[in-house]
Design a protein around this motif. Structure first.
Motif, PDB file in Angstrom:
ATOM      1  N   ALA A  28      39.808  49.718 -45.974  1.00  0.00           N
ATOM      2  CA  ALA A  28      41.108  49.221 -45.507  1.00  0.00           C
ATOM      3  C   ALA A  28      41.302  47.755 -45.890  1.00  0.00           C
ATOM      4  CB  ALA A  28      41.225  49.389 -43.996  1.00  0.00           C
ATOM      5  N   THR A  29      40.247  46.970 -45.782  1.00  0.00           N
ATOM      6  CA  THR A  29      40.361  45.544 -46.094  1.00  0.00           C
ATOM      7  C   THR A  29      40.613  45.326 -47.574  1.00  0.00           C
ATOM      8  OG1 THR A  29      38.949  44.957 -44.233  1.00  0.00           O
ATOM      9  CG2 THR A  29      39.180  43.317 -45.980  1.00  0.00           C
ATOM     10  N   GLN A  30      39.947  46.071 -48.427  1.00  0.00           N
ATOM     11  CA  GLN A  30      40.146  45.903 -49.867  1.00  0.00           C
ATOM     12  C   GLN A  30      41.571  46.235 -50.295  1.00  0.00           C
ATOM     13  OE1 GLN A  30      36.845  48.275 -51.345  1.00  0.00           O
ATOM     14  NE2 GLN A  30      35.562  46.454 -51.531  1.00  0.00           N
ATOM     15  N   ALA A  31      42.300  46.977 -49.474  1.00  0.00           N
ATOM     16  CA  ALA A  31      43.697  47.304 -49.765  1.00  0.00           C
ATOM     17  C   ALA A  31      44.669  46.266 -49.210  1.00  0.00           C
ATOM     18  CB  ALA A  31      44.036  48.682 -49.192  1.00  0.00           C
ATOM     19  N   LEU A  62      43.604  35.519 -44.781  1.00  0.00           N
ATOM     20  CA  LEU A  62      42.423  35.732 -43.947  1.00  0.00           C
ATOM     21  C   LEU A  62      42.807  35.851 -42.475  1.00  0.00           C
ATOM     22  CD1 LEU A  62      39.373  35.899 -43.490  1.00  0.00           C
ATOM     23  CD2 LEU A  62      39.335  33.385 -43.482  1.00  0.00           C
ATOM     24  N   GLU A  63      43.680  34.986 -42.020  1.00  0.00           N
ATOM     25  CA  GLU A  63      44.111  35.036 -40.616  1.00  0.00           C
ATOM     26  C   GLU A  63      44.809  36.361 -40.311  1.00  0.00           C
ATOM     27  OE1 GLU A  63      43.265  32.972 -38.237  1.00  0.00           O
ATOM     28  OE2 GLU A  63      42.258  31.609 -39.614  1.00  0.00           O
ATOM     29  N   LYS A  67      43.668  39.986 -37.631  1.00  0.00           N
ATOM     30  CA  LYS A  67      44.553  40.635 -36.649  1.00  0.00           C
ATOM     31  C   LYS A  67      44.801  42.112 -36.945  1.00  0.00           C
ATOM     32  CE  LYS A  67      46.804  36.220 -35.902  1.00  0.00           C
ATOM     33  NZ  LYS A  67      47.925  35.372 -36.255  1.00  0.00           N
ATOM     34  N   THR A  68      44.105  42.675 -37.933  1.00  0.00           N
ATOM     35  CA  THR A  68      44.363  44.065 -38.319  1.00  0.00           C
ATOM     36  C   THR A  68      43.701  45.057 -37.360  1.00  0.00           C
ATOM     37  OG1 THR A  68      42.425  44.092 -39.768  1.00  0.00           O
ATOM     38  CG2 THR A  68      44.558  43.486 -40.782  1.00  0.00           C
ATOM     39  N   ALA A  72      39.710  45.347 -35.373  1.00  0.00           N
ATOM     40  CA  ALA A  72      39.520  45.688 -33.953  1.00  0.00           C
ATOM     41  C   ALA A  72      38.678  46.958 -33.812  1.00  0.00           C
ATOM     42  CB  ALA A  72      40.866  45.856 -33.268  1.00  0.00           C
ATOM     43  N   ALA A  73      38.946  47.955 -34.643  1.00  0.00           N
ATOM     44  CA  ALA A  73      38.199  49.211 -34.586  1.00  0.00           C
ATOM     45  C   ALA A  73      36.727  48.986 -34.946  1.00  0.00           C
ATOM     46  CB  ALA A  73      38.820  50.246 -35.522  1.00  0.00           C
TER      47      ALA A  73
END
Length: 98
Positions: A28-31, A62-63, A67-68, A72-73
């Motif tokens: 998810a982060t790489q997207a 980055l900020e 918050k994504t 959190a998951a």
């Protein structure tokens, strides 16, 4: 550019769980907008020490990442598995690279 080094010291018995929880986080982060690279490494001398190495276009990106829902998951999924953590944020304007 912003560089991030995030170190997680895990319980040895929990390392595999943390790595498994990181897989959807990494995808998810790489997207995400502004993510140049986002990788997870294990210390070869101490495999329970996991290191995220990240590169972001800007501090704003980055900020937004912090918050994504997938951050959190991941935090919820690794609850109780991490003994220690350290976050280093490096602004490329203050780093000399040759």
């Amino acid at each position: 550019m912003i560089y991030v080094i995030a170190v997680l010291e895990t319980e040895q018995s929990e390392t595999a769980r943390v790595i498994a929880a990181a897989e959807p986080l990494i995808a998810a982060t790489q997207a995400e907008a502004g993510c140049i690279s986002y990788e997870l490494h294990a210390d070869v001398r101490k495999p329970s020490r996991l290191v995220f190495v990240e590169t972001w276009e800007s501090r704003d990106h980055l900020e937004a990442h912090f918050k994504t829902p997938h951050i959190a998951a991941f935090g919820a999924a690794i609850s109780g598995a991490v003994l220690k953590q350290r976050l280093e944020i490096i602004d490329a304007a203050d780093v000399e690279v040759s």
